[in-house]
Scaffold this motif. Structure first.
Motif, PDB file in Angstrom:
ATOM      1  N   ARG A  64      47.922  77.884 -51.666  1.00 39.91           N
ATOM      2  CA  ARG A  64      48.189  76.686 -50.864  1.00 39.91           C
ATOM      3  C   ARG A  64      47.591  76.875 -49.476  1.00 39.91           C
ATOM      4  O   ARG A  64      47.636  77.966 -48.904  1.00 39.91           O
ATOM      5  CB  ARG A  64      49.692  76.428 -50.763  1.00 39.91           C
ATOM      6  N   TYR A  65      47.029  75.775 -48.942  1.00 44.06           N
ATOM      7  CA  TYR A  65      46.466  75.815 -47.597  1.00 44.06           C
ATOM      8  C   TYR A  65      47.147  74.751 -46.760  1.00 44.06           C
ATOM      9  O   TYR A  65      47.274  73.592 -47.184  1.00 44.06           O
ATOM     10  CB  TYR A  65      44.953  75.568 -47.626  1.00 44.06           C
ATOM     11  N   LEU A  66      47.600  75.130 -45.544  1.00 44.29           N
ATOM     12  CA  LEU A  66      48.326  74.232 -44.658  1.00 44.29           C
ATOM     13  C   LEU A  66      47.506  73.905 -43.416  1.00 44.29           C
ATOM     14  O   LEU A  66      46.916  74.792 -42.799  1.00 44.29           O
ATOM     15  CB  LEU A  66      49.659  74.863 -44.235  1.00 44.29           C
ATOM     16  N   ILE A  67      47.494  72.610 -43.063  1.00 46.95           N
ATOM     17  CA  ILE A  67      46.775  72.137 -41.887  1.00 46.95           C
ATOM     18  C   ILE A  67      47.720  71.298 -41.028  1.00 46.95           C
ATOM     19  O   ILE A  67      48.304  70.318 -41.513  1.00 46.95           O
ATOM     20  CB  ILE A  67      45.566  71.273 -42.269  1.00 46.95           C
ATOM     21  N   MET A  68      47.873  71.682 -39.763  1.00 45.74           N
ATOM     22  CA  MET A  68      48.601  70.848 -38.821  1.00 45.74           C
ATOM     23  C   MET A  68      47.614  69.840 -38.237  1.00 45.74           C
ATOM     24  O   MET A  68      46.661  70.225 -37.554  1.00 45.74           O
ATOM     25  CB  MET A  68      49.231  71.674 -37.707  1.00 45.74           C
ATOM     26  N   ASN A  69      47.836  68.558 -38.511  1.00 42.27           N
ATOM     27  CA  ASN A  69      46.924  67.517 -38.069  1.00 42.27           C
ATOM     28  C   ASN A  69      47.613  66.669 -36.994  1.00 42.27           C
ATOM     29  O   ASN A  69      48.139  65.595 -37.260  1.00 42.27           O
ATOM     30  CB  ASN A  69      46.486  66.672 -39.268  1.00 42.27           C
ATOM     31  N   LYS A  70      47.626  67.202 -35.786  1.00 45.35           N
ATOM     32  CA  LYS A  70      48.276  66.554 -34.647  1.00 45.35           C
ATOM     33  C   LYS A  70      47.403  66.723 -33.405  1.00 45.35           C
ATOM     34  O   LYS A  70      46.561  67.626 -33.348  1.00 45.35           O
ATOM     35  CB  LYS A  70      49.651  67.177 -34.401  1.00 45.35           C
ATOM     36  N   PRO A  71      47.622  65.870 -32.381  1.00 51.67           N
ATOM     37  CA  PRO A  71      46.813  65.970 -31.165  1.00 51.67           C
ATOM     38  C   PRO A  71      46.970  67.294 -30.428  1.00 51.67           C
ATOM     39  O   PRO A  71      46.064  67.725 -29.719  1.00 51.67           O
ATOM     40  CB  PRO A  71      47.332  64.808 -30.309  1.00 51.67           C
ATOM     41  N   ARG A  72      48.115  67.943 -30.582  1.00 57.11           N
ATOM     42  CA  ARG A  72      48.358  69.208 -29.902  1.00 57.11           C
ATOM     43  C   ARG A  72      48.759  70.275 -30.919  1.00 57.11           C
ATOM     44  O   ARG A  72      49.476  69.991 -31.876  1.00 57.11           O
ATOM     45  CB  ARG A  72      49.477  69.067 -28.860  1.00 57.11           C
ATOM     46  N   PRO A  73      48.340  71.527 -30.695  1.00 59.49           N
ATOM     47  CA  PRO A  73      48.728  72.614 -31.611  1.00 59.49           C
ATOM     48  C   PRO A  73      50.173  73.028 -31.379  1.00 59.49           C
ATOM     49  O   PRO A  73      50.830  72.586 -30.418  1.00 59.49           O
ATOM     50  CB  PRO A  73      47.766  73.747 -31.212  1.00 59.49           C
ATOM     51  N   SER A  74      50.678  73.875 -32.256  1.00 61.19           N
ATOM     52  CA  SER A  74      52.036  74.401 -32.125  1.00 61.19           C
ATOM     53  C   SER A  74      51.978  75.841 -31.640  1.00 61.19           C
ATOM     54  O   SER A  74      51.260  76.671 -32.204  1.00 61.19           O
ATOM     55  CB  SER A  74      52.763  74.346 -33.475  1.00 61.19           C
ATOM     56  N   ALA A  75      52.760  76.144 -30.624  1.00 55.36           N
ATOM     57  CA  ALA A  75      52.802  77.512 -30.109  1.00 55.36           C
ATOM     58  C   ALA A  75      53.437  78.457 -31.117  1.00 55.36           C
ATOM     59  O   ALA A  75      53.164  79.661 -31.120  1.00 55.36           O
ATOM     60  CB  ALA A  75      53.588  77.550 -28.795  1.00 55.36           C
ATOM     61  N   HIS A  76      54.296  77.928 -31.979  1.00 57.53           N
ATOM     62  CA  HIS A  76      55.047  78.773 -32.906  1.00 57.53           C
ATOM     63  C   HIS A  76      54.426  78.852 -34.296  1.00 57.53           C
ATOM     64  O   HIS A  76      54.707  79.791 -35.045  1.00 57.53           O
ATOM     65  CB  HIS A  76      56.490  78.264 -33.022  1.00 57.53           C
ATOM     66  N   LEU A  77      53.594  77.882 -34.660  1.00 57.90           N
ATOM     67  CA  LEU A  77      53.042  77.844 -36.016  1.00 57.90           C
ATOM     68  C   LEU A  77      51.548  78.158 -36.061  1.00 57.90           C
ATOM     69  O   LEU A  77      50.936  78.072 -37.118  1.00 57.90           O
ATOM     70  CB  LEU A  77      53.285  76.469 -36.641  1.00 57.90           C
ATOM     71  N   SER A  78      50.977  78.546 -34.943  1.00 62.84           N
ATOM     72  CA  SER A  78      49.526  78.760 -34.886  1.00 62.84           C
ATOM     73  C   SER A  78      49.055  79.894 -35.788  1.00 62.84           C
ATOM     74  O   SER A  78      47.899  79.920 -36.201  1.00 62.84           O
ATOM     75  CB  SER A  78      49.093  79.040 -33.442  1.00 62.84           C
ATOM     76  N   ARG A  79      49.943  80.833 -36.109  1.00 71.53           N
ATOM     77  CA  ARG A  79      49.570  81.940 -36.991  1.00 71.53           C
ATOM     78  C   ARG A  79      49.744  81.588 -38.465  1.00 71.53           C
ATOM     79  O   ARG A  79      49.377  82.375 -39.336  1.00 71.53           O
ATOM     80  CB  ARG A  79      50.397  83.191 -36.678  1.00 71.53           C
ATOM     81  N   HIS A  80      50.310  80.410 -38.729  1.00 70.31           N
ATOM     82  CA  HIS A  80      50.664  80.075 -40.109  1.00 70.31           C
ATOM     83  C   HIS A  80      50.088  78.756 -40.602  1.00 70.31           C
ATOM     84  O   HIS A  80      50.326  78.358 -41.737  1.00 70.31           O
ATOM     85  CB  HIS A  80      52.186  80.061 -40.251  1.00 70.31           C
ATOM     86  N   MET A  81      49.345  78.065 -39.735  1.00 67.77           N
ATOM     87  CA  MET A  81      48.682  76.824 -40.130  1.00 67.77           C
ATOM     88  C   MET A  81      47.371  76.701 -39.366  1.00 67.77           C
ATOM     89  O   MET A  81      47.277  77.119 -38.217  1.00 67.77           O
ATOM     90  CB  MET A  81      49.543  75.591 -39.806  1.00 67.77           C
ATOM     91  N   HIS A  82      46.388  76.095 -40.010  1.00 68.55           N
ATOM     92  CA  HIS A  82      45.161  75.728 -39.306  1.00 68.55           C
ATOM     93  C   HIS A  82      45.435  74.423 -38.553  1.00 68.55           C
ATOM     94  O   HIS A  82      46.092  73.524 -39.070  1.00 68.55           O
ATOM     95  CB  HIS A  82      44.032  75.535 -40.312  1.00 68.55           C
ATOM     96  N   TRP A  83      44.949  74.325 -37.322  1.00 67.95           N
ATOM     97  CA  TRP A  83      45.159  73.119 -36.534  1.00 67.95           C
ATOM     98  C   TRP A  83      43.896  72.283 -36.481  1.00 67.95           C
ATOM     99  O   TRP A  83      42.806  72.797 -36.196  1.00 67.95           O
ATOM    100  CB  TRP A  83      45.585  73.483 -35.104  1.00 67.95           C
TER     101      TRP A  83
END
Length: 261
Positions: A116-135
């Motif tokens: 499974r591959y996870l992508i955070m698709n939001k205007p700003r990245p997450s400080a807490h999830l940056s190691r676990h999702m591509h932004w």
């Protein structure tokens, strides 16, 4: 000799991948687990896994096995997982363990896998999830991704998605499932199940899918890239932090003969 099978979950951040690498100052997930096993069993342990994961890639259910000279009795209910976890860092957790039949092999017995591959698709990245999702900052058209993923299904030559690395006999693999969906608002997930995967194949597929969507190319371009059998025709690999090994499948007759520890 007793053969022990177990599943392990790990955060791949900070590791050079599953497999030991050179130079030896790089720390691998397998190395950390082997050292912990040797403390428990006081003997040389050689660990086998369903396959390698690259640097920064995570796993929810990696499957491993090793053999030991110690005789283990499932009836005594020794909490092997607890014993091993006390010697492991917080980012590596052994979940379940079994005594396996002699013919079981974590690598050779596997029939297929799910990633499974996870992508955070939001205007700003997450400080807490940056190691676990591509932004990805710009909006992504999921319908485009769904359309291109249909061309991945079936038994095909996936040489276009093979990165340089471990040599293999052939590059033909069968993909049973390749689905994009919204995991929740602002988070995309790509789930793919196949008979096997080439080096960085999933990351290269995701990177190519995003490239086609970003450039506004027709989804059928995915089929052209597959048929080209040329890595240069595909897109760049998606970053490692978004990828997870979700599940490894084995023949049922081997599963039912494994006795839980």
């Amino acid at each position: 000799m007793t053969k022990v099978r177990f599943t392990v979950s790990y955060d791949g951040t900070g590791y050079c991948g599953w497999q030991k690498q050179k130079p030896e100052d790089q720390v691998s997930v397998a190395q950390v687990i082997e050292e912990a096993l040797q403390k428990i069993f006081n003997e040389k342990i050689v660990l086998f896994a369903s396959g390698r994961t690259d640097a920064g890639v995570h796993a929810l259910n990696q499957v491993c096995h090793f053999s030991t000279q110690r005789v283990l009795d499932p009836a005594k209910k020794w909490d092997f997982c607890w014993a091993l976890n006390t010697h492991l860092p917080a980012g590596i957790v052994v979940k379940k363990a079994w005594i396996a039949p002699e013919e079981f092999h974590a690598t050779l017995s596997a029939t297929h896998k799910t990633y499974r591959y996870l992508i955070m698709n939001k205007p700003r990245p997450s400080a807490h999830l940056s190691r676990h999702m591509h932004w990805a900052r710009l909006p992504i058209d999921i319908e485009h991704l769904k359309a291109s993923s249909k061309f991945l299904l079936g038994n095909q030559d996936f040489k276009s998605f093979q990165s340089v690395g471990t040599p293999v006999k052939d590059t033909i693999r069968e993909i049973y499932k390749a689905e994009w969906e919204w995991r929740r608002e602002g988070v995309l997930q790509f789930t793919v199940t196949g008979s096997g995967f080439l080096k960085q194949m999933v990351r290269n597929i995701v990177g190519t899918s995003l490239m086609l969507e970003k450039k506004g190319l027709d989804p059928s371009k995915m089929q052209e890239i597959i048929e080209a059998k040329d890595r240069k025709q595909a897109g760049p690999p998606a970053p490692a932090e978004g990828l997870y090994l979700m599940r490894v499948y084995y023949p049922q007759d081997l599963d039912i003969r494994c006795l839980e520890l």
